[in-house]
Design a protein around this motif. Structure first.
Motif, PDB file in Angstrom:
ATOM      1  N   THR A 211      13.302 -45.751   2.454  1.00  0.00           N
ATOM      2  CA  THR A 211      12.169 -46.580   2.869  1.00  0.00           C
ATOM      3  C   THR A 211      12.375 -47.120   4.273  1.00  0.00           C
ATOM      4  O   THR A 211      13.502 -47.303   4.734  1.00  0.00           O
ATOM      5  CB  THR A 211      11.980 -47.763   1.900  1.00  0.00           C
ATOM      6  OG1 THR A 211      13.184 -48.530   1.851  1.00  0.00           O
ATOM      7  CG2 THR A 211      11.639 -47.259   0.505  1.00  0.00           C
ATOM      8  N   TRP A 212      11.244 -47.396   4.958  1.00  0.00           N
ATOM      9  CA  TRP A 212      11.246 -47.904   6.311  1.00  0.00           C
ATOM     10  C   TRP A 212      10.821 -49.375   6.349  1.00  0.00           C
ATOM     11  O   TRP A 212      10.045 -49.827   5.510  1.00  0.00           O
ATOM     12  CB  TRP A 212      10.261 -47.115   7.186  1.00  0.00           C
ATOM     13  CG  TRP A 212      10.606 -45.692   7.412  1.00  0.00           C
ATOM     14  CD1 TRP A 212      10.047 -44.596   6.808  1.00  0.00           C
ATOM     15  CD2 TRP A 212      11.579 -45.180   8.327  1.00  0.00           C
ATOM     16  NE1 TRP A 212      10.607 -43.440   7.286  1.00  0.00           N
ATOM     17  CE2 TRP A 212      11.555 -43.767   8.223  1.00  0.00           C
ATOM     18  CE3 TRP A 212      12.462 -45.772   9.227  1.00  0.00           C
ATOM     19  CZ2 TRP A 212      12.372 -42.947   8.982  1.00  0.00           C
ATOM     20  CZ3 TRP A 212      13.291 -44.956   9.982  1.00  0.00           C
ATOM     21  CH2 TRP A 212      13.242 -43.563   9.861  1.00  0.00           C
ATOM     22  N   GLU A 213      11.322 -50.095   7.329  1.00  0.00           N
ATOM     23  CA  GLU A 213      10.824 -51.433   7.628  1.00  0.00           C
ATOM     24  C   GLU A 213      11.078 -51.723   9.107  1.00  0.00           C
ATOM     25  O   GLU A 213      11.920 -51.092   9.747  1.00  0.00           O
ATOM     26  CB  GLU A 213      11.492 -52.493   6.746  1.00  0.00           C
ATOM     27  CG  GLU A 213      13.000 -52.591   6.896  1.00  0.00           C
ATOM     28  CD  GLU A 213      13.604 -53.551   5.886  1.00  0.00           C
ATOM     29  OE1 GLU A 213      13.100 -54.683   5.794  1.00  0.00           O
ATOM     30  OE2 GLU A 213      14.560 -53.168   5.198  1.00  0.00           O
ATOM     31  N   MET A 214      10.315 -52.667   9.634  1.00  0.00           N
ATOM     32  CA  MET A 214      10.509 -53.048  11.031  1.00  0.00           C
ATOM     33  C   MET A 214      11.836 -53.781  11.165  1.00  0.00           C
ATOM     34  O   MET A 214      12.120 -54.723  10.424  1.00  0.00           O
ATOM     35  CB  MET A 214       9.362 -53.938  11.495  1.00  0.00           C
ATOM     36  CG  MET A 214       9.493 -54.406  12.944  1.00  0.00           C
ATOM     37  SD  MET A 214       9.473 -53.047  14.150  1.00  0.00           S
ATOM     38  CE  MET A 214       7.756 -52.512  14.001  1.00  0.00           C
ATOM     39  N   TYR A 215      12.659 -53.345  12.124  1.00  0.00           N
ATOM     40  CA  TYR A 215      13.912 -54.041  12.395  1.00  0.00           C
ATOM     41  C   TYR A 215      13.752 -55.022  13.547  1.00  0.00           C
ATOM     42  O   TYR A 215      14.135 -56.194  13.446  1.00  0.00           O
ATOM     43  CB  TYR A 215      15.029 -53.044  12.712  1.00  0.00           C
ATOM     44  CG  TYR A 215      16.367 -53.722  12.950  1.00  0.00           C
ATOM     45  CD1 TYR A 215      17.129 -54.167  11.875  1.00  0.00           C
ATOM     46  CD2 TYR A 215      16.861 -53.946  14.242  1.00  0.00           C
ATOM     47  CE1 TYR A 215      18.349 -54.805  12.073  1.00  0.00           C
ATOM     48  CE2 TYR A 215      18.063 -54.581  14.439  1.00  0.00           C
ATOM     49  CZ  TYR A 215      18.808 -55.011  13.358  1.00  0.00           C
ATOM     50  OH  TYR A 215      20.009 -55.656  13.562  1.00  0.00           O
ATOM     51  N   PHE A 216      13.167 -54.543  14.652  1.00  0.00           N
ATOM     52  CA  PHE A 216      12.987 -55.412  15.817  1.00  0.00           C
ATOM     53  C   PHE A 216      11.717 -55.005  16.533  1.00  0.00           C
ATOM     54  O   PHE A 216      11.603 -53.892  17.037  1.00  0.00           O
ATOM     55  CB  PHE A 216      14.188 -55.325  16.748  1.00  0.00           C
ATOM     56  CG  PHE A 216      14.302 -56.482  17.709  1.00  0.00           C
ATOM     57  CD1 PHE A 216      14.871 -57.672  17.297  1.00  0.00           C
ATOM     58  CD2 PHE A 216      13.830 -56.379  19.005  1.00  0.00           C
ATOM     59  CE1 PHE A 216      14.967 -58.748  18.160  1.00  0.00           C
ATOM     60  CE2 PHE A 216      13.926 -57.444  19.875  1.00  0.00           C
ATOM     61  CZ  PHE A 216      14.497 -58.645  19.452  1.00  0.00           C
ATOM     62  N   ASP A 217      10.750 -55.913  16.560  1.00  0.00           N
ATOM     63  CA  ASP A 217       9.451 -55.677  17.185  1.00  0.00           C
ATOM     64  C   ASP A 217       9.478 -56.271  18.594  1.00  0.00           C
ATOM     65  O   ASP A 217       9.309 -57.467  18.782  1.00  0.00           O
ATOM     66  CB  ASP A 217       8.358 -56.327  16.342  1.00  0.00           C
ATOM     67  CG  ASP A 217       6.955 -56.032  16.865  1.00  0.00           C
ATOM     68  OD1 ASP A 217       6.839 -55.518  17.994  1.00  0.00           O
ATOM     69  OD2 ASP A 217       5.996 -56.308  16.144  1.00  0.00           O
ATOM     70  N   THR A 218       9.688 -55.408  19.578  1.00  0.00           N
ATOM     71  CA  THR A 218       9.850 -55.917  20.939  1.00  0.00           C
ATOM     72  C   THR A 218       8.551 -56.456  21.517  1.00  0.00           C
ATOM     73  O   THR A 218       8.563 -57.138  22.539  1.00  0.00           O
ATOM     74  CB  THR A 218      10.396 -54.831  21.876  1.00  0.00           C
ATOM     75  OG1 THR A 218       9.485 -53.718  21.881  1.00  0.00           O
ATOM     76  CG2 THR A 218      11.765 -54.370  21.422  1.00  0.00           C
ATOM     77  N   GLY A 219       7.412 -56.170  20.877  1.00  0.00           N
ATOM     78  CA  GLY A 219       6.159 -56.725  21.341  1.00  0.00           C
ATOM     79  C   GLY A 219       6.116 -58.236  21.243  1.00  0.00           C
ATOM     80  O   GLY A 219       5.289 -58.886  21.887  1.00  0.00           O
ATOM     81  N   ASP A 220       7.031 -58.798  20.445  1.00  0.00           N
ATOM     82  CA  ASP A 220       7.092 -60.249  20.303  1.00  0.00           C
ATOM     83  C   ASP A 220       8.030 -60.898  21.309  1.00  0.00           C
ATOM     84  O   ASP A 220       8.222 -62.106  21.284  1.00  0.00           O
ATOM     85  CB  ASP A 220       7.558 -60.620  18.889  1.00  0.00           C
ATOM     86  CG  ASP A 220       6.556 -60.194  17.830  1.00  0.00           C
ATOM     87  OD1 ASP A 220       5.360 -60.271  18.109  1.00  0.00           O
ATOM     88  OD2 ASP A 220       6.989 -59.778  16.746  1.00  0.00           O
ATOM     89  N   THR A 221       8.635 -60.118  22.205  1.00  0.00           N
ATOM     90  CA  THR A 221       9.660 -60.664  23.092  1.00  0.00           C
ATOM     91  C   THR A 221       9.239 -60.665  24.561  1.00  0.00           C
ATOM     92  O   THR A 221      10.086 -60.656  25.440  1.00  0.00           O
ATOM     93  CB  THR A 221      10.967 -59.858  22.941  1.00  0.00           C
ATOM     94  OG1 THR A 221      10.719 -58.487  23.268  1.00  0.00           O
ATOM     95  CG2 THR A 221      11.507 -59.944  21.527  1.00  0.00           C
ATOM     96  N   GLU A 222       7.936 -60.594  24.812  1.00  0.00           N
ATOM     97  CA  GLU A 222       7.399 -60.605  26.174  1.00  0.00           C
ATOM     98  C   GLU A 222       7.763 -59.350  26.952  1.00  0.00           C
ATOM     99  O   GLU A 222       7.808 -59.348  28.172  1.00  0.00           O
ATOM    100  CB  GLU A 222       7.846 -61.847  26.950  1.00  0.00           C
ATOM    101  CG  GLU A 222       7.372 -63.150  26.315  1.00  0.00           C
ATOM    102  CD  GLU A 222       7.791 -64.366  27.122  1.00  0.00           C
ATOM    103  OE1 GLU A 222       7.939 -64.245  28.343  1.00  0.00           O
ATOM    104  OE2 GLU A 222       7.975 -65.422  26.528  1.00  0.00           O
TER     105      GLU A 222
END
Length: 340
Positions: A211-222
């Protein structure tokens, strides 16, 4: 701290080259003056392993896009670690990880036929177990991860970064925006994100299951929304810091650089609400021979004491899935699938 490679001495001294040996602002010395220093050469410094998108000459040695090479900060020079052309690879290695025992996990930018495993494509991960490294590379290949089994089957789902979370999950980045099966929050993955794969206990043989999941969403880091494609990543198992390269010049939270640099993010949170509490320039490729180049794969070894462990491939006979509670220095990760 600046390193000079002397060319002449005495009253007409000269340096044949100069480079930054240690950037004090990235290790807690910002705003301080260094007024004395001594270097213990018995300690192994941080070792960045990289691959690049095109050929380059470093210290008069030609490196191709299928090569993996590393920077020796003590000597201020690059060295070849893996010459994949010696083992019949003629395609760009655009993602890899050097494992603690010396094995290499890697992915290619395009489909190719490889010894031992046959046809692989851009969403597969192959394990290379070297019997020799450097200018004469030899070893064997085996299957590690079949991306098409778990939804990675389009051109934009080319794997372009490979690393592991401290809890043992495989973490990758892909080359474009895509909808990954089973991923809920968010549904769409972008090329600047890192996603984690948790393998099923039955994931072996001819099928990769998990299964997949988001690890790090860089869109939230400017991060800028345009052309910030992560093209290499490594996660420190000791503290979860994320080291990455991107495929365009950047200015991230006041840290600027280009495609030849490696940036370090100290995460504040993960998942769909990711944050970096700080960012700094870990490795300036332009001052270390990579000016104008694009790092498209990276892996690190941090302060290992002796560099010997990264240059050998001991007997490793594990071939069944083991998902550890955590990863520590020296741990060996089993494949997500057995050889076909």
């Amino acid at each position: 701290i600046i390193r000079c490679v002397p060319d002449t001495y005495g009253s007409e001294s000269s340096c044949s080259s100069l480079n930054v040996f240690a950037d004090g602002s990235t290790i807690g010395l910002a705003g301080f003056d260094v007024d004395g220093l001594s270097i213990n050469n018995s300690l192994q410094p941080d070792v960045p392993f990289v691959s690049i998108a095109t050929e380059v000459y470093l210290d008069n040695i030609k490196y191709l896009d299928e090569d993996i090479f590393y920077y020796d900060g003590r000597l201020g020079q690059w060295n070849r670690y893996i010459d994949f052309s010696d083992v019949s690879i003629r395609a760009d290695v655009d993602a890899f990880m050097v494992m603690p025992g010396g094995d290499i996990l890697f992915s290619l930018q395009k489909s190719a036929n490889l010894p031992d495993v046959g046809l692989v494509n851009y969403a597969d991960i192959i394990r290379f177990r070297p019997t020799s490294t450097g200018t004469v590379t030899a070893g064997t290949f085996s299957w590690y991860f079949d991306g098409s089994d778990v939804g990675l089957d389009t051109d934009v789902e080319n794997i372009d970064a490979i690393t592991f979370a401290p809890d043992g999950r495989l973490v990758i980045s892909i080359s474009g925006g895509s909808t990954i099966p089973g991923l809920v929050d968010p549904v769409t993955v972008r090329d600047e994100d890192l996603i984690a794969f948790t393998p099923d206990p039955e994931s072996s043989g001819n099928e990769t299951i998990g299964t997949w999941e988001m690890y790090f969403d860089t869109g939230d880091t400017e991060f800028p929304a345009v052309e910030t494609d992560i093209r290499g990543a490594w996660i420190d198992p000791a503290n979860e810091d994320i080291y990455f390269s991107v495929f365009a010049p950047f200015n991230l939270l006041s840290v600027s650089g280009d495609e030849a640099d490696i940036v370090r993010c100290v995460p504040g949170s993960f998942g769909s609400e990711s944050t970096c509490t700080s960012l700094n320039l870990y490795f300036d490729g332009s001052t270390n021979g990579l000016s104008g180049q694009k790092i498209d794969g990276l892996s690190l070894f941090l302060d290992k004491g002796s560099g010997a462990t990264v240059m050998r491939a001991p007997d490793q006979s594990k071939d069944s899935l083991v998902l550890p509670d955590s990863i520590e220095d020296g741990d060996e990760l089993s494949p997500l699938r057995k050889p076909k």
